[in-house]
Structure formats: structure tokens, C-alpha cells
Design a protein around this motif. Sequence first.
Motif, PDB file in Angstrom:
ATOM      1  N   ASN A   8       0.830  -1.210   0.000  1.00  0.00           N
ATOM      2  CA  ASN A   8       0.000   0.000   0.000  1.00  0.00           C
ATOM      3  C   ASN A   8       0.863   1.260   0.000  1.00  0.00           C
ATOM      4  N   HIS A   9       1.941   1.216   0.771  1.00  0.00           N
ATOM      5  CA  HIS A   9       2.832   2.367   0.818  1.00  0.00           C
ATOM      6  C   HIS A   9       3.441   2.639  -0.554  1.00  0.00           C
ATOM      7  N   VAL A  12       0.848   4.120  -3.070  1.00  0.00           N
ATOM      8  CA  VAL A  12       0.491   5.524  -2.863  1.00  0.00           C
ATOM      9  C   VAL A  12       1.619   6.468  -3.258  1.00  0.00           C
ATOM     10  N   ARG A  16       1.609  10.552  -3.696  1.00  0.00           N
ATOM     11  CA  ARG A  16       2.322  11.383  -2.733  1.00  0.00           C
ATOM     12  C   ARG A  16       3.275  12.343  -3.458  1.00  0.00           C
ATOM     13  N   PHE A  49      -1.940  15.613   2.912  1.00  0.00           N
ATOM     14  CA  PHE A  49      -1.976  14.281   2.305  1.00  0.00           C
ATOM     15  C   PHE A  49      -0.581  13.671   2.259  1.00  0.00           C
ATOM     16  N   GLU A  50       0.397  14.471   1.843  1.00  0.00           N
ATOM     17  CA  GLU A  50       1.764  13.953   1.728  1.00  0.00           C
ATOM     18  C   GLU A  50       2.306  13.520   3.086  1.00  0.00           C
ATOM     19  N   THR A  52       0.608  12.600   5.838  1.00  0.00           N
ATOM     20  CA  THR A  52      -0.115  11.482   6.452  1.00  0.00           C
ATOM     21  C   THR A  52       0.122  10.162   5.726  1.00  0.00           C
ATOM     22  N   THR A  53       0.716  10.186   4.553  1.00  0.00           N
ATOM     23  CA  THR A  53       1.005   8.948   3.815  1.00  0.00           C
ATOM     24  C   THR A  53       2.499   8.677   3.697  1.00  0.00           C
ATOM     25  N   ARG A  54       3.300   9.540   4.306  1.00  0.00           N
ATOM     26  CA  ARG A  54       4.756   9.422   4.210  1.00  0.00           C
ATOM     27  C   ARG A  54       5.287   8.387   5.195  1.00  0.00           C
ATOM     28  N   ARG A  55       6.401   7.743   4.841  1.00  0.00           N
ATOM     29  CA  ARG A  55       7.144   6.943   5.817  1.00  0.00           C
ATOM     30  C   ARG A  55       8.253   7.842   6.371  1.00  0.00           C
TER      31      ARG A  55
END
Length: 424
Positions: A8-9, A12, A16, A49-50, A52-55
Motif C-alpha cells: 500500500n505504501h 500511494v 504522494r 496528504f503527503e 499522512t502517507t509518508r514513511r
Amino acid sequence: MYQLYELNHAAVQPFRAYADAIRLIYSNPLNPISHTAWGRSVAASAELFERTTRRYGKPTFGLTETVVDWKTVAVSEEVVWKRPFCNLIRFKRDLPAGRAADPKLLIVAPMSGHYATLLRGTVEAMLPYCDVYITDWADARMVPVTAGRFDLDDYIDYVIDMLHELGPDTHVVAVCQPSVPVLAAVSVMEARGDRMAPSTMTLMGGPIDTRRNPTAVNLLAEEKGTDWFRENVIMQVPWPNPGFMRDVYPGFLQLSGFMGMNLDRHIIAHKDFFMHLVKNDGDGVVKHREFYDEYLAVMDLTAEFYLQTVDTVFVRHLLPKGEMMHRGERVDPSAIRNVALFTVEGENDDISGLGQTKAAQDLCTNLPADMKAHYVQPKVGHYGVFNGSRFRAEIVPRMVDFIRSYGRENRVAAKPKAVRAAKT
């Protein structure tokens, strides 16, 4: 689940990257739209958005200077001891030649999902007074399986080895989770008559006896039992990470649990972050970024360490019952006779409830009363025990006074003045 999380990461990633590009375009001062509320709203949405979806990668300490004797001195990091699962970092201060040495302070950072940089504020606050060292635990997914296992017994051995590396008259501070293995390590060293045992031991917000004033975390562990955790939260590191095939407790699960405990607070924080961006409120934006850049950076724990800790500390309460073992040797805190003990708790701690850390005082039955001190910091939660304004103003002076008073060269027969006035 771990493989699905990685998939999933990766899926996305293009979105991102697109969101980040939109943020750059709509926040560029050369773009007239960036000066409008609508343009800032677009940029804020893209950044939210970037983020909250970042590692989030491992943060840096970034401590380059401190003030010693009212003078600013440079600080540099150096690794003085290294093992597969931990580096010991020294924050070397550029002090004048011939100046009297400050107490050696070993800060044992928690291995509970976050990196040691979570204690940046702790290190920064102690640098003016001590020669500071900190445990920099490794992310288990970055350690190849060929490096072997790492469990709670290994953790205790690491602490003992580091104290041997630093030599006599070292002071140790354990923040949260390591309170148990540090107390165990000191107990073992004292039972052996080890002359490298520390001069003082400070335990801060640690789960010494989770039967006292149990929190939601404690109750969950006791209710589910060790087998439930083994079956539901232990996963294998997916390819292509260096720790491929290692059994771990993933950091993202720990983070999910922490955020779930105060989900409404995190939602409000992100909503406020969006509004700060739209209103161009720089202070609010910077504070949010600094906190969540650290909070959202997580690491994996080896399965054996995690499960042994859950079983020993939270399910069976072996240390306070006098049943904890280390390499076939019973861990007996009553063997501690020469290491002064200072315990610190937060009044509103929802991770380690009031009384759980103070339990160490009762376990060290052969330690003279004038070598024990306890302090409860009013109006702080778990994080405030080792960070923040109240920590710097109220707790640090007591820690420094305690360390200086019970160093082997300056040991006194009574509690230090600052600690004697503490709330008990």
C-alpha cells in the motif's frame, strides 16, 4: 499484513509525489495564487496528504552546541560502543583543557517503537551538567537475521556491557520501558559485587509494577495474554529490507496503538495544522511539523524481545514478585546496597500509572532510606516526565542535584536539598 502495508505504501507513492509537487507550486511565492486563501488551502491539503502517507525516516539529534559554565561550547556525536542492535552515542562537548570532569551519564532510551531521538530534549537539558551518553537502538528490520536474536536478557547484558565500557562512577537514567531491564541489570551487578555498578540510578515513568494503578495499556496486555500477541502482532520483515524474514513487532502497529488511544487529539491537531497553513501561522506549523516528524518515525522490535517483555513485565509481573530470571540467575533488587535510587513519575501519566515506578523503592529493601528519593511532577503526562518546560524547570534540577550528591567522590549522608523538597 506487513507485506500488505509495504504494498500500500508503494502504491500511494505516485500520488504522494504528485501532492508534493502541487504543494510546491501553490506555496511558491512567485505564484500569485499562493498569496490567496484558496491557494494556501490547496497547498495545505496537498501537504496534509503527503505527510499522512509518508514513511518517516530516523530523525537526527541535531544538537550542535550547549552552554557550560555560562559559555557556548560545540557538541559533536561519536559512537563509543557498538553492537548489532545498539550503538552507544557520546555527545562530546568541546570543553577547555584541564577543566574538572562532569559526571558520566548513561541515558537508556526506550526500545518501544520510537527512536532514541525522542529523548532529544532530555539529552539537551542534561548536556550543561553531564558527560552524556545515550543508547541508540537499531531498527530490527534493518538488522540481518545472521546477526542473531535479541531478547530481554540480551538487553540487560547490553546495559551491563555499556556500564563496563564507561567505567566506575557512572550514573544511569532509564526512561519508561528500560526501567525494568536497568533495575534488573543493576540488581545483577550488585549481586555479583561488580565494581562497575553505577553510582546512581534514576527511573522515570517506568512500568516496574503494573499491578499498581494499571492503565489501559497494562489492562490490555493482562487481558489478552502473551499468546494473543504472538499470534496477532508478530510478523516477518518483508523483502527487500536488510532484516528480511526476521520475526518482528512492526513499528507501525505500535504507532497505531498509541494514536488510537488519543485519536480525537491527533485529528484536532491535524485540523489545526491545516488552518495554521491557510492562515500562514508559521509558529503553529513549525511546532506541528517538529512534533509529528519525531512521533511518526517508528522502528520495529524483535519478536523475542517484545514477547518476553510483555510476558515478564505486563502479564506475569515477575520482577515485583521476585520471580524474574536473567540467564538462570534470579533478579533480586534487594541486592542493591550501594546504588542511590531516584524515581520520577508524572501526575497524569496514562502509560505508566502513578505508583508503578515508585514500586522500585519498595523492592530495594536493603538500600538505606537516605539513598532513596521519589518525585511526582504535577500536571504532566507520560511525555512530560522526560521532556517539556516542566521537565526542564522542575525535574532536571532535582536529577542534577541527586547525581552530584551521590557521585562516589561527593556522596553525602542525607538526601539533596532539591530532592528532599519533592512531592512524594
